[in-house]
Design a protein around this motif. Structure first.
Motif, PDB file in Angstrom:
ATOM      1  N   ASP A  34      51.506  38.065  50.815  1.00  0.00           N
ATOM      2  CA  ASP A  34      52.848  37.794  51.301  1.00  0.00           C
ATOM      3  C   ASP A  34      53.125  36.313  51.094  1.00  0.00           C
ATOM      4  OD1 ASP A  34      54.554  38.729  54.413  1.00  0.00           O
ATOM      5  OD2 ASP A  34      55.285  37.865  52.539  1.00  0.00           O
ATOM      6  N   VAL A  35      54.070  35.995  50.209  1.00  0.00           N
ATOM      7  CA  VAL A  35      54.226  34.616  49.755  1.00  0.00           C
ATOM      8  C   VAL A  35      54.553  33.626  50.868  1.00  0.00           C
ATOM      9  CG1 VAL A  35      55.607  33.102  48.285  1.00  0.00           C
ATOM     10  CG2 VAL A  35      54.809  35.276  47.414  1.00  0.00           C
ATOM     11  N   PRO A  36      55.415  33.943  51.811  1.00  0.00           N
ATOM     12  CA  PRO A  36      55.715  32.931  52.835  1.00  0.00           C
ATOM     13  C   PRO A  36      54.546  32.670  53.778  1.00  0.00           C
ATOM     14  CG  PRO A  36      57.440  34.587  52.732  1.00  0.00           C
ATOM     15  CD  PRO A  36      56.280  35.104  51.954  1.00  0.00           C
ATOM     16  N   SER A  37      53.549  33.515  53.736  1.00  0.00           N
ATOM     17  CA  SER A  37      52.471  33.401  54.705  1.00  0.00           C
ATOM     18  C   SER A  37      51.598  32.193  54.413  1.00  0.00           C
ATOM     19  CB  SER A  37      51.611  34.667  54.671  1.00  0.00           C
ATOM     20  OG  SER A  37      50.449  34.495  55.449  1.00  0.00           O
ATOM     21  N   ASN A  38      51.115  31.562  55.464  1.00  0.00           N
ATOM     22  CA  ASN A  38      50.146  30.487  55.292  1.00  0.00           C
ATOM     23  C   ASN A  38      48.728  31.019  55.228  1.00  0.00           C
ATOM     24  OD1 ASN A  38      51.977  28.343  55.264  1.00  0.00           O
ATOM     25  ND2 ASN A  38      52.151  28.412  57.478  1.00  0.00           N
ATOM     26  N   ASP A  39      48.598  32.310  55.412  1.00  0.00           N
ATOM     27  CA  ASP A  39      47.302  32.955  55.313  1.00  0.00           C
ATOM     28  C   ASP A  39      46.952  33.123  53.839  1.00  0.00           C
ATOM     29  OD1 ASP A  39      45.922  35.663  57.238  1.00  0.00           O
ATOM     30  OD2 ASP A  39      45.105  34.625  55.501  1.00  0.00           O
ATOM     31  N   TYR A  40      45.749  32.824  53.474  1.00  0.00           N
ATOM     32  CA  TYR A  40      45.416  32.790  52.058  1.00  0.00           C
ATOM     33  C   TYR A  40      44.798  34.078  51.554  1.00  0.00           C
ATOM     34  CZ  TYR A  40      46.264  27.887  52.762  1.00  0.00           C
ATOM     35  OH  TYR A  40      46.840  26.690  53.072  1.00  0.00           O
ATOM     36  N   LYS A  41      44.728  35.080  52.373  1.00  0.00           N
ATOM     37  CA  LYS A  41      43.995  36.267  51.957  1.00  0.00           C
ATOM     38  C   LYS A  41      44.867  37.233  51.178  1.00  0.00           C
ATOM     39  CE  LYS A  41      44.848  38.913  56.173  1.00  0.00           C
ATOM     40  NZ  LYS A  41      44.419  39.020  57.572  1.00  0.00           N
ATOM     41  N   LEU A  42      44.184  38.013  50.346  1.00  0.00           N
ATOM     42  CA  LEU A  42      44.789  39.164  49.699  1.00  0.00           C
ATOM     43  C   LEU A  42      44.464  40.399  50.520  1.00  0.00           C
ATOM     44  CD1 LEU A  42      43.868  38.725  45.915  1.00  0.00           C
ATOM     45  CD2 LEU A  42      46.052  38.246  47.013  1.00  0.00           C
ATOM     46  N   SER A  43      45.382  41.345  50.527  1.00  0.00           N
ATOM     47  CA  SER A  43      45.105  42.652  51.120  1.00  0.00           C
ATOM     48  C   SER A  43      44.952  43.654  49.977  1.00  0.00           C
ATOM     49  CB  SER A  43      46.232  43.085  52.048  1.00  0.00           C
ATOM     50  OG  SER A  43      46.300  42.246  53.175  1.00  0.00           O
ATOM     51  N   PHE A  44      43.844  44.389  49.998  1.00  0.00           N
ATOM     52  CA  PHE A  44      43.532  45.331  48.931  1.00  0.00           C
ATOM     53  C   PHE A  44      43.817  46.759  49.379  1.00  0.00           C
ATOM     54  CE2 PHE A  44      41.325  42.985  45.581  1.00  0.00           C
ATOM     55  CZ  PHE A  44      41.094  41.771  46.212  1.00  0.00           C
ATOM     56  N   GLY A  45      44.225  47.590  48.420  1.00  0.00           N
ATOM     57  CA  GLY A  45      44.291  49.015  48.672  1.00  0.00           C
ATOM     58  C   GLY A  45      42.897  49.618  48.681  1.00  0.00           C
ATOM     59  N   ALA A  46      42.823  50.909  49.001  1.00  0.00           N
ATOM     60  CA  ALA A  46      41.531  51.583  49.121  1.00  0.00           C
ATOM     61  C   ALA A  46      40.922  51.898  47.763  1.00  0.00           C
ATOM     62  CB  ALA A  46      41.668  52.859  49.925  1.00  0.00           C
ATOM     63  N   GLY A  47      41.715  51.782  46.715  1.00  0.00           N
ATOM     64  CA  GLY A  47      41.198  52.028  45.374  1.00  0.00           C
ATOM     65  C   GLY A  47      41.520  53.425  44.862  1.00  0.00           C
ATOM     66  N   THR A  48      41.678  53.518  43.548  1.00  0.00           N
ATOM     67  CA  THR A  48      41.918  54.795  42.870  1.00  0.00           C
ATOM     68  C   THR A  48      40.892  54.946  41.763  1.00  0.00           C
ATOM     69  OG1 THR A  48      44.302  54.733  43.303  1.00  0.00           O
ATOM     70  CG2 THR A  48      43.542  56.155  41.504  1.00  0.00           C
ATOM     71  N   THR A  49      40.158  56.032  41.801  1.00  0.00           N
ATOM     72  CA  THR A  49      39.166  56.304  40.755  1.00  0.00           C
ATOM     73  C   THR A  49      39.855  57.008  39.591  1.00  0.00           C
ATOM     74  OG1 THR A  49      37.381  56.490  42.358  1.00  0.00           O
ATOM     75  CG2 THR A  49      37.025  57.474  40.193  1.00  0.00           C
ATOM     76  N   VAL A  50      39.783  56.392  38.441  1.00  0.00           N
ATOM     77  CA  VAL A  50      40.368  56.955  37.227  1.00  0.00           C
ATOM     78  C   VAL A  50      39.272  57.546  36.362  1.00  0.00           C
ATOM     79  CG1 VAL A  50      41.542  56.414  35.060  1.00  0.00           C
ATOM     80  CG2 VAL A  50      42.358  55.419  37.221  1.00  0.00           C
ATOM     81  N   THR A  51      39.465  58.786  35.976  1.00  0.00           N
ATOM     82  CA  THR A  51      38.542  59.453  35.048  1.00  0.00           C
ATOM     83  C   THR A  51      39.339  59.899  33.835  1.00  0.00           C
ATOM     84  OG1 THR A  51      37.172  60.238  36.879  1.00  0.00           O
ATOM     85  CG2 THR A  51      36.894  61.317  34.736  1.00  0.00           C
ATOM     86  N   VAL A  52      38.907  59.413  32.673  1.00  0.00           N
ATOM     87  CA  VAL A  52      39.545  59.785  31.417  1.00  0.00           C
ATOM     88  C   VAL A  52      38.563  60.671  30.664  1.00  0.00           C
ATOM     89  CG1 VAL A  52      40.628  58.975  29.296  1.00  0.00           C
ATOM     90  CG2 VAL A  52      40.791  57.599  31.399  1.00  0.00           C
ATOM     91  N   ARG A  53      38.945  61.900  30.414  1.00  0.00           N
ATOM     92  CA  ARG A  53      38.048  62.846  29.738  1.00  0.00           C
ATOM     93  C   ARG A  53      38.342  62.863  28.239  1.00  0.00           C
ATOM     94  NH1 ARG A  53      41.974  65.568  32.505  1.00  0.00           N
ATOM     95  NH2 ARG A  53      43.205  67.074  31.299  1.00  0.00           N
ATOM     96  N   ALA A  54      37.266  63.004  27.505  1.00  0.00           N
ATOM     97  CA  ALA A  54      37.375  62.994  26.032  1.00  0.00           C
ATOM     98  C   ALA A  54      38.034  64.266  25.508  1.00  0.00           C
ATOM     99  CB  ALA A  54      35.988  62.823  25.415  1.00  0.00           C
TER     100      ALA A  54
END
Lengths: 115, 118
Positions: free
Chosen positions: A95-115
């Protein structure tokens, strides 16, 4: 407070097909948005970022993402997926106006690409 | 240019033991961070530092301590390890947010430390 949601735990696509990984965010001001990729047993690698300017951001390995302020989204896309794109993808926000320097991450998405 | 390095890569502790994880960066970054990664929870910030001699709490600081005695190093300590601290720990570093130019604003990550507490 800032937060990120990745609504899909897993995305499965066939090689050569388009790949989309979804991300929505919540901030009180303007966001800085990021995508990272994590290959097995490795650290996170930076893919691309949106800070300001053009809503379509191009990054590494042929990936791009579109910032949509009205939908508070920052979806990651690749026109033609490769098997080597199989990995865990994280969206992150600051959040740009914030003085807090941290990033907040999502839980992640596992991508599988099959041949 | 090694980037961000972490030692050790793997460690197994017994409940109650202590240990220190070391993070080093050679990019002259002001900011450094410690995260833990747990399945389905993404990365959660433990502690961070915006400069030598300064540290601050993140989202999940309980049970951990940190020190930043040198700009290039950021240490994460577990005084009395618990099974709930079994995780993969990542260190990251960055320039101060808000600066313009390439490589600013994103964080650079180390390869991780896999810690198991029995």
């Amino acid at each position: 407070a800032q937060s990120v949601a990745q609504p899909e735990d897993q995305v499965n696509v066939a090689e050569g097909n388009p790949l989309t990984v979804k991300c929505t965010y919540s901030v009180s001001g303007n966001p800085y948005l990021f995508w990272y990729v994590q290959y097995p047993n490795r650290g996170l690698q930076f893919l691309l970022k949106y800070i300001t300017g053009d809503n379509l951001v191009k990054g590494s390995y042929g990936f791009e993402a579109e910032f949509n302020k009205s939908q508070t989204s920052f979806h990651l896309k690749k026109p033609s997926a490769l098997v080597s794109d199989s990995a865990l993808y994280f969206c992150a926000v600051r959040d740009v106006p914030s003085n807090d320097y941290k990033l907040s991450f999502g839980a992640g998405t596992t991508v599988t690409v099959r041949a | 240019n090694a980037g961000v390095t972490q030692t050790p890569k793997f460690r197994v502790l017994k409940t109650g033991q202590s240990m220190t994880l070391l993070c080093a960066q050679d990019m002259n970054h002001e900011y450094m961070y410690w995260y833990r990664q747990d399945p389905g929870m993404g990365l959660r910030l433990i502690h961070y530092s915006v400069g030598e001699g300064t540290t601050a709490k993140g989202e999940v600081p309980d049970g951990y301590n940190v020190s930043r005695l040198k700009k290039q190093n950021f240490l994460l300590g577990l005084e009395s390890a618990a099974p709930s601290q079994t995780s993969v720990y990542f260190c990251a570093s960055s320039y101060p947010f808000g600066l313009a130019g390439p490589n600013y604003n994103e964080q650079f990550f180390g390869p991780g430390t896999r810690l198991t507490v029995l």
